[in-house]
Scaffold this active site. Structure first.
Site, short mmCIF file in Angstrom:
data_model
loop_
_atom_site.label_atom_id
_atom_site.label_comp_id
_atom_site.label_asym_id
_atom_site.label_seq_id
_atom_site.Cartn_x
_atom_site.Cartn_y
_atom_site.Cartn_z
N GLY A 166 18.45 -26.28 33.96
CA GLY A 166 17.50 -26.89 34.87
C GLY A 166 17.54 -26.29 36.26
O GLY A 166 18.51 -25.64 36.66
N PRO A 199 17.71 -26.28 40.41
CA PRO A 199 18.59 -27.02 41.32
C PRO A 199 17.99 -28.37 41.68
O PRO A 199 16.76 -28.53 41.75
CB PRO A 199 18.67 -26.10 42.55
CG PRO A 199 18.37 -24.73 42.03
CD PRO A 199 17.38 -24.93 40.93
N ASP A 213 28.28 -26.66 33.50
CA ASP A 213 27.30 -27.12 34.47
C ASP A 213 26.80 -25.96 35.31
O ASP A 213 27.43 -25.55 36.29
CB ASP A 213 27.92 -28.21 35.36
CG ASP A 213 26.89 -28.88 36.27
OD1 ASP A 213 25.70 -28.55 36.15
OD2 ASP A 213 27.29 -29.72 37.10
N CYS A 264 12.56 -32.61 35.99
CA CYS A 264 12.20 -33.70 36.91
C CYS A 264 11.01 -33.28 37.76
O CYS A 264 11.03 -32.24 38.42
CB CYS A 264 13.39 -34.05 37.79
SG CYS A 264 13.07 -35.41 38.93
N GLU A 274 36.81 -62.50 23.94
CA GLU A 274 38.12 -61.97 24.28
C GLU A 274 38.76 -61.23 23.10
O GLU A 274 38.41 -61.45 21.93
CB GLU A 274 39.04 -63.12 24.73
CG GLU A 274 40.47 -62.73 25.08
CD GLU A 274 40.58 -61.77 26.26
OE1 GLU A 274 39.89 -60.74 26.25
OE2 GLU A 274 41.35 -62.05 27.18
N HIS A 308 36.15 -62.70 29.34
CA HIS A 308 37.60 -62.83 29.49
C HIS A 308 38.20 -61.53 30.03
O HIS A 308 37.53 -60.52 30.18
CB HIS A 308 38.23 -63.18 28.14
CG HIS A 308 37.91 -64.55 27.65
ND1 HIS A 308 36.71 -64.85 27.04
CD2 HIS A 308 38.63 -65.70 27.66
CE1 HIS A 308 36.70 -66.14 26.69
NE2 HIS A 308 37.85 -66.67 27.06
#
Length: 543
Positions: free
Chosen positions: A90, A92, A173, A204, A403, A471
């Site tokens: 992708g 930056p 990455d 995006c 619990e 719990h």
């Protein structure tokens, strides 16, 4: 209704599969357990974010399982591919590092050994911090340097994968925005038997999300001490240069065999291609539920009961609250009501309640909302707005939040266990994480993590703020997930009664604020009276 919903999610998340320890028998597993940390150890929330490496069973060589004695936690044992190289793709500021952080935290919590290898960090370590936009253009020397750094980062990831005994995930990455770069990664992995590359592309185009991502990017080491306007202009130029050669992942790459997951606007839409293994499909399902909506998550234990004993296996069985317990519930309602006023209008300002099915949890909510046996008196009208607000929340109740089950020892105090069943006590103290209580329904902390996976998906999926009433063991598991606490330290997390832990999930970490409910809302006189009553009982010899 909601139990059915959770059951459906459980199927998708592999809830029924349990935890794998290679192909050892249960008896073999217990014999192989190594001593854990001292029981007095507490997990600091800052230290919890540090890297932890877990050991795994050699699934490829099950005949050596009992002799190797290494364990796979959680879903790692069900992975089709033994070693996975997740390669981010992708432009930056498209949320790649955010997705990487989320994946690392979730996969570690569920059982995978995971390590992240970031090309940008390696570049800065090599003395190229602060490189301007020209470094990311088509200049031959700059291009050669970028490729050398990317190759070095990829090779570090592959070397780490090779060093692991079995199931593991390395996250590479980097931008990896060209078909040529991705072909190089695939060819390199073909040279290494057992390593499977899967590409995770983040796309995006939401202007608001991009603007926030740009703001975060301008805070990294490349723009330290730089004028903000100059830094922004330089970064946008860098993005423009990447856009000129950006090639989205396509089905025909690697002769049509490429494996990839595409995310649009951080979970708005997810596309999977050739992700037929357990881990890839599980990762895709998880990524389809994450988002970046600001919200809060409140974790609180059930209210104090009249037979309260913090050292009871399986938690309290009573639903009769003490005066102090009722006051803490009312203080909790007031706290969330006030916090709600601070939240920006939108999905994150809505509140959802998640809780287990134990009677004490219902009593806790009733005391908060002034309903059931806890109707507000006429003199309590000042508490009415907070109680009414609590009554307006959607409530999801599921046994998944009950619990840790003590099996045959359910309801027994730990003091009684220590003196009446010393062998059970010693086994539990030796390894609290893995120890499973004998008897029907007996669980370990790992079993609790296993059944909480669909709950974590719910917590990630909802854009609203969420209150979780449960719990101690359950809250420890949830807290460990959000803070990144190593699972080995999970059984020693400190989560107090009469306190609410306010979690604010952020792009790269979750901040935690502890609020003493009785102190914050003026109920210390109730606490003092409760302490005095306890002292009188002790003077009378009451156990």
């Amino acid at each position: 209704m909601w139990d059915g919903c959770f059951a459906a999610i459980s199927g998708l998340t592999g809830l029924s599969l349990g935890f794998a320890y290679g192909r050892c028998s249960r008896q073999d597993r217990r014999q192989e357990q190594a001593p854990a940390s001292d029981s007095s150890q507490q997990c600091d929330f800052e230290a919890a974010r540090q890297v932890s490496t877990w050991s795994e069973t050699s699934e490829a060589n099950p005949q050596h399982c009992s002799s190797v004695g290494k364990k796979i936690y959680g879903l790692g044992g069900f992975c089709t591919y033994s070693r996975i190289l997740l390669c981010m793709v992708g432009l930056p500021a498209r949320g790649k590092s955010y997705i990487t952080t989320m994946l690392q935290r979730y996969l570690r919590w569920t059982g995978f050994p995971v390590q992240v290898f970031n090309a940008g960090n390696l570049r800065r370590q090599e003395g190229l911090a602060g490189a301007d936009a020209k470094f990311f253009g088509d200049d031959r020397d700059a291009t050669a340097k970028r490729e050398v750094i990317a190759s070095a980062c990829m090779n570090e990831a592959i070397s780490w994968l090779e060093a692991q005994d079995n199931v593991c995930v390395a996250i590479f990455d980097a931008t990896n925005t060209t078909r040529k770069r991705r072909k190089g990664i695939i060819d390199r992995c073909r040279e290494m038997p057992g390593i499977t590359p899967i590409f995770v592309e983040s796309i995006c185009d939401d202007p608001d999300v991009l603007e926030e991502n740009y703001r975060l990017k301008l805070g990294n080491a490349d723009y330290k001490d730089m004028d903000p306007e100059q830094a922004r202009a330089d970064f946008l130029k860098r993005v423009e240069l990447y856009e000129q050669r950006y090639q989205s992942v396509e089905d025909d790459e690697a002769d049509g065999s490429i494996r990839y997951i595409k995310l649009y606007n951080v979970g708005e839409k997810v596309v999977l291609h050739h992700c037929d293994g357990y881990a890839p499909s599980h990762i895709g399902f998880y990524l389809s539920n994450i988002h970046i909506t600001p919200r809060r998550i409140w974790l609180v234990r059930h209210a104090e009961t009249q037979t309260q004993n913090d050292d009871m296996v399986g938690g309290t069985l009573s639903s009769k609250l003490t005066r102090q317990g009722v006051w803490s519930c009312r203080a909790l309602a007031a706290h969330i009501y006030e916090a709600h006023q601070e939240l920006q209008p939108g999905k994150g300002s809505e509140v959802l309640l998640l809780m287990g099915t134990a009677p004490v949890l219902q009593a806790t909510y009733d005391a908060m909302s002034g309903s059931g046996a806890f109707c507000l008196a006429q003199g309590d009208e000042a508490r009415r707005p907070a109680a009414d607000f609590a009554q307006s929340w959607p409530v999801m109740s599921t046994s998944l939040l009950n619990e840790l089950d003590g099996g045959d020892y359910m309801g027994l105090t730990f003091d009684d266990m220590q003196y009446q069943h010393p062998e059970i006590w010693a086994a539990r103290e030796a390894d609290r994480l893995n120890y499973r209580y004998p008897g029907a329904g007996g669980e370990s902390y790992l079993d609790v993590i296993d059944r909480l996976r669909p709950v974590i998906i719910e917590l990630e999926r909802h854009h609203s703020s969420v209150l979780v009433i449960a719990h101690l063991a359950v809250q420890r598991c949830i807290m460990a997930y959000f803070t990144g606490c190593p699972v080995e330290q999970l059984p020693h997390l400190s989560i107090d009664m009469h306190a609410v832990y306010e979690l604010n999930p952020g792009p790269f970490c979750t901040s935690v604020q502890r609020v003493d409910l009785l102190e914050a809302h003026g109920a210390n006189s109730v606490r003092s009276a409760s302490k005095e009553k306890k002292k009188k009982k002790e003077r009378k010899g009451t156990p």
